[in-house]
Design an enzyme around this catalytic site. Structure first.
Site, mmCIF file in Angstrom:
data_model
loop_
_atom_site.group_PDB
_atom_site.id
_atom_site.type_symbol
_atom_site.label_atom_id
_atom_site.label_comp_id
_atom_site.label_asym_id
_atom_site.label_seq_id
_atom_site.Cartn_x
_atom_site.Cartn_y
_atom_site.Cartn_z
ATOM 1 N N ILE A 53 0.871 -1.145 0.073
ATOM 2 C CA ILE A 53 -0.019 0.155 0.251
ATOM 3 C C ILE A 53 0.850 1.028 -0.053
ATOM 4 O O ILE A 53 1.944 1.314 0.545
ATOM 5 C CB ILE A 53 -1.025 -0.047 1.056
ATOM 6 C CG1 ILE A 53 -0.203 0.005 2.551
ATOM 7 C CG2 ILE A 53 -1.958 -1.009 1.151
ATOM 8 C CD1 ILE A 53 -1.132 -0.026 3.831
ATOM 9 N N ASP A 54 0.474 2.331 -0.391
ATOM 10 C CA ASP A 54 1.216 3.686 -0.649
ATOM 11 C C ASP A 54 1.790 4.030 0.609
ATOM 12 O O ASP A 54 1.280 3.762 1.824
ATOM 13 C CB ASP A 54 0.445 4.591 -1.326
ATOM 14 C CG ASP A 54 -0.090 4.241 -2.699
ATOM 15 O OD1 ASP A 54 0.545 3.360 -3.350
ATOM 16 O OD2 ASP A 54 -0.971 4.940 -3.020
ATOM 17 N N LYS A 55 2.926 4.752 0.590
ATOM 18 C CA LYS A 55 3.489 5.184 1.744
ATOM 19 C C LYS A 55 2.538 6.082 2.528
ATOM 20 O O LYS A 55 2.322 6.018 3.754
ATOM 21 C CB LYS A 55 4.753 6.356 1.266
ATOM 22 C CG LYS A 55 5.326 6.824 2.345
ATOM 23 C CD LYS A 55 6.462 8.154 2.017
ATOM 24 C CE LYS A 55 7.087 8.739 3.144
ATOM 25 N NZ LYS A 55 8.004 9.553 2.693
#
Length: 302
Positions: free
Chosen positions: A134-136
């Site tokens: 999942i994105d930062k």
């Protein structure tokens, strides 16, 4: 280097399929071995699609395993569940999943190497244990594989869409529909190669997202998103495509944000999977973070 030998018993089976079963590795990992000249069939260099006949001798030279180049770090992380095969982690906003693009410290992998007793090695020394990301600046749940067998099972579940991932997001503006499905193709933006975008079919990969309105506020909509595919930045791109970008997303949304946030209000709150060893259907949930809840409370007061 380790050298392995197998004698085929079945007829007309592809070399890559045969080795996936024998080596307990992914198709891409086996392809790398074959392309790297590490596989021979009856003394001749193998090809991935080559058919294997009964009695064929398959020889595999496994490269020396690299040691982890990522250093374990004592970073606090919330482990929702753990056993000998998997771990489910609630990743905080602002933490990168694995090293890359200059991130060599402070990643989830650094923390996992310190906290867990083992991690799968299929994804190499940079991404041990990482099955999906999942994105930062997105928070929430992701599953980690502690051995290669579990990794293969989880990867297959994601590919077959039997692993369910559900997100909550606060969107700018008010959606007209109460629910719906977004079906597009996502690829690199022709204007900015750092970004993803909705593109023609020949330029991207199929991306399918279901959305359901949870609550409406003045100028904002809280939505649930269910992924059917797992493209990079899929929900954020689809939210923009709907004309209602995720609040806090300065890449795909508005630059001037109304709330002081460290990233987008997008949270992976539910994860459902089949346990790789027991076959049990398991479902996990993580409540939205405090900063997300604070914004919703402010909107409710209005």
């Amino acid at each position: 280097m380790d050298k392995l030998q197998f004698t085929a018993e079945s007829v007309c089976q592809r070399a890559d399929v045969f080795l996936c079963e024998k080596l307990d590795k992914t198709r891409s990992a086996v392809k790398k071995l074959i392309d790297g000249g590490c596989v021979f069939i009856n003394g001749k260099t193998a090809k991935p699609s080559q058919e294997i006949a009964s009695g064929d001798l398959i020889e595999v030279t496994l490269p020396v395993a690299e040691e982890y180049t990522v250093k374990p770090e004592d970073i606090p992380i919330e482990i929702i569940y753990e056993d000998k095969d998997i771990a489910v982690v609630n990743k905080p906003q602002g933490m990168t999943v694995h090293m890359g693009n200059g991130n060599v410290e402070g990643t989830l992998v650094n923390a996992l190497l310190y906290r867990l007793d083992s991690l799968s090695g299929i994804n190499g020394v940079i991404r041990p244990g990482i099955v999906h990301r999942i994105d930062k600046d997105t928070s929430g749940l992701l599953v980690v594989a502690k051995n290669d067998k579990a990794h293969l099972s989880l990867s297959e579940q994601i590919a077959e869409k039997s692993c369910k991932r559900t997100y909550l997001a606060l969107l700018e503006g008010n959606l007209k529909e109460d629910s719906g499905r977004v079906t597009t193709y996502i690829g690199r933006s022709p204007q900015d190669r750092v970004k993803m975008a909705v593109v023609p079919p020949e330029k991207g990969k199929l991306a399918i997202t279901d959305f359901t309105v949870i609550e409406r506020y003045e100028g904002f909509t809280l939505c649930r998103f269910d992924l059917h595919t797992g493209r990079t930045h899929q929900i954020r791109v689809h939210a923009k495509h709907l004309g209602h970008p995720v609040v806090g997303d300065t890449v795909y949304g508005v630059k001037k944000q109304k709330f002081k946030l460290g990233g987008q209000l997008l949270h992976a709150y539910r994860l459902t999977l089949t346990h790789p060893e027991t076959g049990e259907i398991m479902s996990f949930e993580a409540p939205i973070p405090d900063y997300f809840e604070d914004v919703l409370n402010k909107l409710k007061k209005k």
